[in-house]
Write an enzyme that holds these catalytic residues in place. Sequence first.
Site, PDB file in Angstrom:
ATOM      1  N   GLU A  11       0.797  -1.233   0.000  1.00  0.00           N
ATOM      2  CA  GLU A  11       0.000   0.000   0.000  1.00  0.00           C
ATOM      3  C   GLU A  11       0.826   1.278   0.000  1.00  0.00           C
ATOM      4  OE1 GLU A  11      -0.223  -2.443   2.194  1.00  0.00           O
ATOM      5  OE2 GLU A  11      -2.236  -2.729   2.991  1.00  0.00           O
ATOM      6  N   ASP A  97      -2.080  -5.302   3.500  1.00  0.00           N
ATOM      7  CA  ASP A  97      -2.278  -5.719   4.886  1.00  0.00           C
ATOM      8  C   ASP A  97      -3.209  -6.917   4.974  1.00  0.00           C
ATOM      9  OD1 ASP A  97      -0.629  -3.709   5.748  1.00  0.00           O
ATOM     10  OD2 ASP A  97      -2.257  -2.281   6.095  1.00  0.00           O
ATOM     11  N   ASP A  99      -5.714  -7.570   6.937  1.00  0.00           N
ATOM     12  CA  ASP A  99      -7.069  -7.410   7.467  1.00  0.00           C
ATOM     13  C   ASP A  99      -8.064  -7.256   6.313  1.00  0.00           C
ATOM     14  OD1 ASP A  99      -6.491  -4.897   6.530  1.00  0.00           O
ATOM     15  OD2 ASP A  99      -6.569  -3.905   8.480  1.00  0.00           O
ATOM     16  N   GLU A 101      -9.643  -4.660   5.094  1.00  0.00           N
ATOM     17  CA  GLU A 101      -9.389  -3.562   4.165  1.00  0.00           C
ATOM     18  C   GLU A 101      -8.237  -3.911   3.232  1.00  0.00           C
ATOM     19  OE1 GLU A 101      -9.038   1.287   4.175  1.00  0.00           O
ATOM     20  OE2 GLU A 101      -8.914   0.183   6.052  1.00  0.00           O
ATOM     21  N   TYR A 328       1.933  -5.539  13.040  1.00  0.00           N
ATOM     22  CA  TYR A 328       0.784  -4.834  12.461  1.00  0.00           C
ATOM     23  C   TYR A 328      -0.076  -4.218  13.559  1.00  0.00           C
ATOM     24  CZ  TYR A 328      -3.024  -3.892   9.211  1.00  0.00           C
ATOM     25  OH  TYR A 328      -3.982  -3.276   8.439  1.00  0.00           O
ATOM     26  N   ARG A 330      -3.205  -2.949  13.499  1.00  0.00           N
ATOM     27  CA  ARG A 330      -4.668  -3.088  13.526  1.00  0.00           C
ATOM     28  C   ARG A 330      -4.997  -4.535  13.876  1.00  0.00           C
ATOM     29  NH1 ARG A 330      -3.896   0.277   8.959  1.00  0.00           N
ATOM     30  NH2 ARG A 330      -4.636   2.398   9.340  1.00  0.00           N
ATOM     31  N   HIS A 375      -5.190 -11.761  14.481  1.00  0.00           N
ATOM     32  CA  HIS A 375      -3.814 -11.332  14.319  1.00  0.00           C
ATOM     33  C   HIS A 375      -3.099 -11.468  15.661  1.00  0.00           C
ATOM     34  CE1 HIS A 375      -5.086  -9.768  10.531  1.00  0.00           C
ATOM     35  NE2 HIS A 375      -5.811  -8.805  11.060  1.00  0.00           N
TER      36      HIS A 375
END
Length: 920
Positions: A11, A97, A99, A101, A328, A330, A375
Amino acid sequence: MTTSRKLVIVESPAKARTIGGYLGPDFDVEASVGHIRDLPQPSELPPEMKKGPYGKFAVDVEGDFDPYYVVDSDKKKKVTELKRALKDADELYLATDEDREGEAIAWHLLDVLKPKVPVKRMVFHEITREAITRALDNTRELDTRLVDAQETRRILDRLVGYEVSPLLWRKIKPGISAGRVQSVATRLVVERERERMAFRSASYWDVSGAFTGGPADDRGQFVARLVTLDARRVATGRDFGDDGLLKPAARKADVVHLHQAEATALAAALERADARVVSMETKPYTRRPAAPFTTSTLQQEASRKLRMSARETMRTAQGLYENGFITYMRTDSSALSGQAIAAARRQAAELYGAEYVPDKPRVYGAKAKGAQEAHEAIRPAGDSFRTPAQVANQLTGAQFKLYELIWKRTVASQMADARGSTATVRLAATAALGDGARQAELTASGTVITFRGFLAAYEEGRDAERYDAGADKDTRLPVLTEGDAVVTDAVTAEGHETTPPPRYTEASLVKALEERGIGRPSTYAATISVITDRGYVDRRGQALVPTWLAFSVVRLLEDNLPRLVDYDFTAEMEGDLDRIASGTEDRVGWLSRFYRGDAASARPGLKNLVEGLGDIDARAVNSIDIGDGITLRVGRYGPYLETAPDQDGGEGRRASVPDDVAPDELTVARAKELLERQADDGRELGTDPATGHTIIARNGRFGPYVTEVLPEEDDGDAAAAAAGDGPNGTAPAGGRKKPVRKKAAKAKPRTASLFKSMQLETVTLEDALRLLSLPRVVGTDPEGVEITAQNGRYGPYLKKGTDSRSLTGEDQIFDVTLEEALAIYAQPKQRRGATTKPPLRELGEDPVSGKPVVVKDGRFGPYVTDGTTNATLRKDDAPESITPERGFELLAEKRAKGPAKKPARKAPAKKTTTKAAAKK
C-alpha cells in the site's frame, strides 16, 4: 538465461522501501498508495447510469447491491505505472495488509490490473527479513469472504450516509453528515453531557484523623477515616445520585449524612477521645500484568500516558510498522506468537533477573467483543526484540515514545506477578457530644509491595475515576494488634461536593465503543476525527465536549430514526458483518433486509423508515429548553438564546452563545447573564463631532467592538427620497406618476473590532473614532494609485489596488508614512508570514529525486519539498517530529497524484462518456 521477475504490490511507499530491502534483485516492489478505486459520487456516474438503480448511491439497490467502482482520478497515473510494471513480471504478489481492508485493496488491484501471470496473496504481520521470507514461502489465495465483508461495510456506510445526511442538511445545517458508527459515537458524547446538565450537586462532610501506634521499635503515623457512627455507615459520594439526593439503597441502609456542624463537632470530640484497635487484618496482595496491546488498548494507553490522539497514535504506529519496528497495528488479539513469548521472557531475564520471569509463559488469547481476524498483538518486531535504547537514534520523539510504550507492555506481559500485602485496621472511639455519646469507628488501609515483578518494567494507566477508591495505595501501616491504644494526633472535618459524570476522553470513548461492540477498533481513530471535523465535538484539554449542533443531530435521529443510533442494534450489525466474513451469512440477503426490510420479522428497512418520516419540525429539532422561558436554538450561524415575546407582543430577546460555553455550563443564570449583556446597548463613549452620532463599545460574538448609533429614519420619507417622488411614492404635484422603485437599503452603522492591545472597559472615544476612521489613506504612489492602511483578519496591512503587504504591528496602521509604505512595496513580495526564514527541518536526500528534502512553513501551513514537488503536512504530522520516511512518503503520494488539473469546459457537441472502471 532469462531471470524471472516478480512484482510485489503493497500500500505505501515506506512499506515498499522496507520490504524491497529484504527481497533480492529479482523482485520489484511497488506501492498502490492506498485504495486505487472507490464508489463515485452519484454526480460522477456516466449519464446512462444516473437514472437507473445506481443513480442515488452508485450501488444497485434494486438488484443484488452490486457496487459500481471507478478508479480515483488521482490514482489513474498510479494504475498506469502498475500495469507497466506488471508487463515485465512473471509473477504477481499482492502483499497488502492482512485485514479486511487490505484484502479488499488486493481484490481491487486484481480486478483492475487483470494480470495474465500467476497471482499469489502474500501476508505478514511484521516487516522483518524473517517474516517476509516466511510469507514468500506460505502464500495463499485471495479470501473473497473478507472482501465481501469489507465491501458490505462500504455499501452499508454509503446507504446510511446518503439516505440520512440529506435529511440533516434540510432540517439542521448543510454540509453535515450521519454515519453508522459516527452517529452512535456522537450520541454517547451527547448523552454524557445530558447527564452533566441534569446533574445536581450534593454536599456532604467526612471526618478523618492522624493516629500514631505500634510497638516501640515500629511506631508510625497513619490516617484513618470515619466509616460508621453508632453502627450506621457514614455516607460518601457514591451514596448520592445525580439528582443530589441519597440513592434508594443508601436510604434503605440508613446511612448517616454528615453536615458541617455535626462533622465539626464530631472531629473536636474524637480529638479528645481515646482510640483503640478493634481489628487488624492482613491479606496477601497479588497483581498481574496487563495483556499485550490490541489496537484499542494501544489507543487508550497512548492517550493516557503520552497525551496522543487516536489518530496520531495510529499514524505513528503505522510508521513504526512500515519501517519494521513493530507488528501490524490493527488487531483485536492480545495473543503472542511462540517466538515473541520467548523473546519477551529472554529480555525480561536479561534486564531484570531470572526471578522476574515466571516458570510458565503467560498465554493471552481473549479477544474483544466483535473481534475480527486473529492477528497477533502489537509488539516489537522480530524474533528478538530491540530495546528502546537500541532504536532511539532511528526514531523521532513521538515514534520513540510509542515504541517504548509497546516494548515495555510486551516485556512486562511475560514477567512475574507483583506481590505484597494489604493491611486494614479498624479503630473505635467514643465521641462525647452535647446530645450524648456516639460510638465511632474509623478505618485505614495500606498496601506494601514486597516484590515488584512486572511493575519494574511497566504499570498500566487508568482513566480518571468519578469516586475515590478510598484506599491508601502503597502505604505501610504499623504493626497493630486488637486492643492496642493509639495516640490521636489530630482529627479534622472536611466538606465535599459530589461531581458530575466525567466527560469522555478519546481513551474512555474508545473503551466505551469497544465494550459495547460498536464499530471496529481499527476505525475508532477515523470515527473520532470525523465527529471532531464535522463540528459535533470540541476538545477541552483531553475532554470531548459536544457542541449544540451535535445535540440537534442526535435529537433528530433519536426521535425519527432511533434504530440508527441504538447501541444494541449497531452492535448486532457488527456481529452480522463478522458472520459475512466467516461465510455464515449471505451479504446480499443481509443488505436486502437492512435496506428494503424483513417481512419475516416485520422490521422495516432503512428505505421505508426514511420515506415514512413525514413532516419533521425543524424548529423543534433545533430547540432546547434551558428554563425560565429561555430556549436555545441552533441556527445556521451558531447557537443563540431566545426568550418568548413580551406581553405587548414585541419580539423576544436574543443573544449569541459564546463558543467557549459548554452545554452543561449554560445554566438559567448564565443564560440570563448572556441575554442581559446582549440587551445592554453598550458603554457610551461620547459623540462623533463629525456626524453627531453616538459612539458605543460593546461585546459581540466575535469579540469586543465599537460602533455608531444611527438615527431612526421614517420609512415613507426614505422611500420617497429613494424614488425622487412625493410622499409614499405618489407622483409629484403636476407630474405624471412614476413607477414605484424599491426602498433604498437601510444604512449600516460603521463598526470596528478593538485592537488586541485594547480593553472594552478602558477604550476611549478617541480610540473608537480612530478605529472607525479606518481604512486610513496613507497616500498615492508615483503612478497615482492610492495606498491604504487597515486592519484585517490576519492583522494590519497595506493595500494598493489588489496588492497587499503585511505591517508588523497594529499601531503602524496610524503611524506608517508614505515613504515607509513605498519602501515596503519596493521589497519583493512574500506571502503572508513567509519571510526569508530558514527551513523548519532538514530530512535528508529523497530516494526518488535525489534532492534534499526540507520542511517549510507556507501560506497554508507546513509542507515538505524537494524543490520540485511540494506536499502539505497532514493534520497529525508535526513539523518538529515528522520522520524522513514520512516526508518521502508524502512526496511520493503527491507525485503519484500528478499535477492538479483545472477542470476543462467541454463543448456540448463533443459530449463523450468514458467508463472509468468496470462494475463488479
